[in-house]
Design an enzyme around this catalytic site. Structure first.
Site, PDB file in Angstrom:
ATOM      1  N   GLU A 436       0.820  -1.215   0.000  1.00  9.94           N
ATOM      2  CA  GLU A 436       0.000   0.000   0.000  1.00  9.94           C
ATOM      3  C   GLU A 436       0.850   1.260   0.000  1.00  9.94           C
ATOM      4  O   GLU A 436       0.358   2.355  -0.230  1.00  9.94           O
ATOM      5  CB  GLU A 436      -0.867   0.040   1.273  1.00  9.94           C
ATOM      6  CG  GLU A 436      -1.823  -1.113   1.370  1.00  9.94           C
ATOM      7  CD  GLU A 436      -2.581  -1.107   2.679  1.00  9.94           C
ATOM      8  OE1 GLU A 436      -3.753  -0.716   2.676  1.00  9.94           O
ATOM      9  OE2 GLU A 436      -1.986  -1.494   3.702  1.00  9.94           O
ATOM     10  N   ASP A 460      -4.955   2.618  -0.801  1.00 10.49           N
ATOM     11  CA  ASP A 460      -3.915   3.392  -0.142  1.00 10.49           C
ATOM     12  C   ASP A 460      -2.743   3.654  -1.069  1.00 10.49           C
ATOM     13  O   ASP A 460      -2.155   4.730  -1.035  1.00 10.49           O
ATOM     14  CB  ASP A 460      -3.430   2.666   1.125  1.00 10.49           C
ATOM     15  CG  ASP A 460      -4.316   3.006   2.314  1.00 10.49           C
ATOM     16  OD1 ASP A 460      -4.481   4.199   2.587  1.00 10.49           O
ATOM     17  OD2 ASP A 460      -4.849   2.090   2.949  1.00 10.49           O
TER      18      ASP A 460
HETATM   19  C1  PEP Z   1      -6.514  -0.710   0.209  1.00 12.78           C
HETATM   20  O1  PEP Z   1      -5.853   0.195   0.748  1.00 12.78           O
HETATM   21  O2  PEP Z   1      -6.570  -0.876  -1.024  1.00 12.78           O
HETATM   22  C2  PEP Z   1      -7.297  -1.634   1.040  1.00 12.78           C
HETATM   23  C3  PEP Z   1      -7.936  -2.657   0.512  1.00 12.78           C
HETATM   24  O3  PEP Z   1      -7.356  -1.371   2.368  1.00 12.78           O
HETATM   25  P1  PEP Z   1      -8.448  -0.388   3.021  1.00 12.78           P
HETATM   26  O4  PEP Z   1      -9.368   0.055   1.937  1.00 12.78           O
HETATM   27  O5  PEP Z   1      -9.114  -1.156   4.079  1.00 12.78           O
HETATM   28  O6  PEP Z   1      -7.535   0.672   3.540  1.00 12.78           O
HETATM   29 MG    MG Z   2      -5.548   0.203   2.876  1.00 14.37          MG
END
Ligand code: PEP
Ligand code: MG
Length: 583
Positions: A436, A460
């Site tokens: 991320e 992210d």
């Molecule tokens: C992401 O960051 O793509 C993810 C799946 O995590 P979240 O949306 O929970 O931050």
């Molecule tokens: Mg995430």
């Protein structure tokens, strides 16, 4: 009869009553029959009761009088006759759904707050938005919002939206809709491919359709010539129904393993937030859980109430429910403020309209849990114990480099030793890292060498790589999943993972956009995890596509210089024309 002209992007004729979707406010608007007015008002009352109980719990937990007083204003708003009772009156007067009535009340009160000079009073608009967000969330408790709201629509319907982002489109139950139309005309690349995959007639670029068409109005959409007839006479309906094509509706295609038209195997798993979502994920065709957002266990309660035993029960149940399919449990992705308030909202876009911004770059996620080691160790002990109940994959979020991974693994080893000391032999589990942070993407080869799998968290990754805070309206338009930098990072990670022979998936929202999904398949990705409601559409799209063509599409797309160019290229290539071979 009135006729609107736009751009037909998916052929066929669809006739139905209008359901209005205002994306800005994240609210659906539709008429309800008089017989449902009573139950709609009861939903509002229930939402008020639940909201009031939640505020009570927050107030009790907050230290000091000053913090508690912050929520006093919201409590007063909840009992104000101008809010819920006014919305209830509108439900009766206009015969519309509760969400829309509440939105109208909010718009009205917000305009009053905006017009006053007193800065203290103007600030109360934030409290009002918070209370309305909470009420909206509580109108569909534990649900995805749209699905539940749409259950009440009488079929057949036509969706009339100001715009239709893929994350929203993917969550709708398309068996309810005969057609859809949008005000927006540009940047509809995903909408067009989606409509064609679903075989739903669609017209875009209608500018102000959401204002000109009232909820419940009968409309006829002609996707061949790009027209929309409002209140068409019976004769026209008869003629068109006899001659036109009607929408074939999408149903979940439950063939496993899933393959592209040329036989390439693709795995689709689900992102789930709550234990109860697992059965829905299975029904939608998920072949496993690619992401369980465990931090939702901390919702509405202090961390010390989320004990090892309590977590063990949840994880073990989830593994049993999905057995023999794999389950990926991510360790807590939470920041200090969320942890302090015990107030985690579901993060999935559109799930509640009550979002917690996730763009924070401070002490969150693995950084926080490595500092608050006991929190992580307790969670890992519960996971080690649960591993015997199925196929468990443990996932560390927001890792920025190998040191964090090693430290997290050493906490896992400590946790396993503690379990062993109790006389229980730890069962094997897989360990993975979420990609991320751009630094993790760029060192994916190093991370892959010390993990069993990698998962790209594109939500992210995009924010961090493009330095865009999506919650800041001034820059949110720069959030571009198709930015060449993002595609290059993904390509880099894909290559690193395949060189090391480590499985790679992608679990961010971008994979649930059908056009982007096609591109990612072309880039060599074979494993995806997405919100369960998006899975049937994704399966349908995959089955229609040829991975050899997509390889060419991806190779060409990655040579282009901007997100807009890539989007245009995707639109043209995926609209059915054959893409020339890359030399
Ligand atoms: C992401 O960051 O793509 C993810 C799946 O995590 P979240 O949306 O929970 O931050
Ligand atoms: Mg995430």
């Amino acid at each position: 009869m009135q006729r609107l002209r736009g751009i037909g992007v998916s052929p066929g004729i669809g006739v139905g009553r209008a359901v209005i979707l205002i994306q800005r406010a994240q609210v659906l608007r539709f008429s309800i029959p008089p017989s449902l007015v009573h139950s709609e008002i009861a939903r509002l009352e229930d939402a008020r009761r639940r909201s009031s109980e939640q505020l009570d719990r927050i107030q009790v937990r907050l230290p000091g009088k000053d913090l508690g007083a912050l929520f006093e204003a919201q409590r007063l708003m909840l009992v104000d006759p101008m809010l819920v009772p006014r919305a209830a009156a509108l439900v009766g007067e206009q015969q519309v759904n509760a969400e829309w009535a509440l939105q109208q009340v909010f718009d009205h009160l917000a305009s009053i707050f905006d017009s006053v000079d007193d800065p203290y009073l103007r600030e109360r608009k934030g409290d009002l938005a918070d209370v309305v967000g909470r009420l909206r969330m509580n109108l569909t408790p534990g649900g995805s919002g749209f699905r539940e709201v749409l259950e009440q629509c009488e079929s057949p319907c036509v969706l009339v939206a100001d715009e239709l982002p893929p994350s929203v489109a993917a969550q709708l139950d398309w068996s309810k809709f005969q057609a859809f139309i949008t005000n927006a005309g540009s940047r509809t690349y995903h909408t067009a491919i989606l409509a064609r995959s679903l075989h739903v007639p669609a017209v875009v670029g209608l500018h102000d359709a959401t204002e000109r068409i009232g909820p419940g109005t009968l409309i006829l959409v002609d996707g061949d010539n790009g027209t929309v007839s409002i209140d068409p006479p019976k004769e026209t309906l008869g003629e068109r129904a006899g001659t036109g094509r009607t929408a074939r509706r999408a149903a979940a295609t439950k063939t496993t393993p899933l393959r592209t038209a040329d036989g390439t195997k693709i795995l689709i798993e689900a992102n789930v937030d709550l234990l109860g979502d697992a059965s829905f994920a299975r029904e939608q065709g998920a072949e496993g859980i690619g992401l369980f957002r465990s931090e939702l266990l901390l919702a509405g309660r202090p961390a010390d109430e989320v004990t090892e035993d309590m977590q063990y029960e949840v994880y073990a149940q989830l593994l049993e429910d999905m057995r023999p399919a794999p389950v990926t449990i991510r360790t807590f992705d939470i920041d200090e403020d969320q942890l302090a308030s015990g107030e985690q909202a579901r993060s999935t876009l559109w799930s509640t309209g009550y979002e917690v911004p996730r763009s924070r770059l401070g002490l969150r996620s693995i950084r926080l849990t490595l500092k608050r080691r006991e929190l992580l160790r307790t969670q890992l002990r519960a996971l080690v114990r649960a591993a015997g109940h199925g196929h468990l994959r443990v996932l560390f979020p927001f890792v920025s480099g190998i040191d964090e991974l090693r430290e997290a693994r050493s906490v896992l080893a400590e946790a396993a030793r503690e379990i062993q000391a109790r006389g229980v032999e730890p069962r094997p589990l897989l360990v993975g890292v979420m990609i991320e942070v751009p630094s993790a993407a760029l060192t994916a080869d190093l991370l892959a060498a010390e993990t069993d799998f990698l998962t790209i968290g594109s939500n992210d990754l995009i924010q961090c790589c493009l330095a865009v805070d999506r919650t800041d309206e001034r820059v949110s338009h720069l959030y571009e999943p198709l930015h060449p930098a993002i595609l290059r990072l993904i390509r880099h990670v894909r290559r690193a993972a395949s060189r090391r022979g480590v499985p790679l998936s992608i679990c961010g929202e971008m994979a649930s956009d059908p056009a982007v999904l096609a591109l990612l398949v072309g880039m060599g990705l074979r494993q995806f995890s997405m919100t369960p409601a998006a899975i049937p559409v994704a399966q349908r799209v995959i089955q229609d596509l040829d991975s050899r063509d997509l390889r060419n599409v991806a190779a060409r797309a990655l040579r282009l210089g901007s997100a807009i160019e890539i989007e245009q290229f995707l639109t043209e290539s995926l609209a059915g024309s054959k893409v020339p071979e890359v030399e």
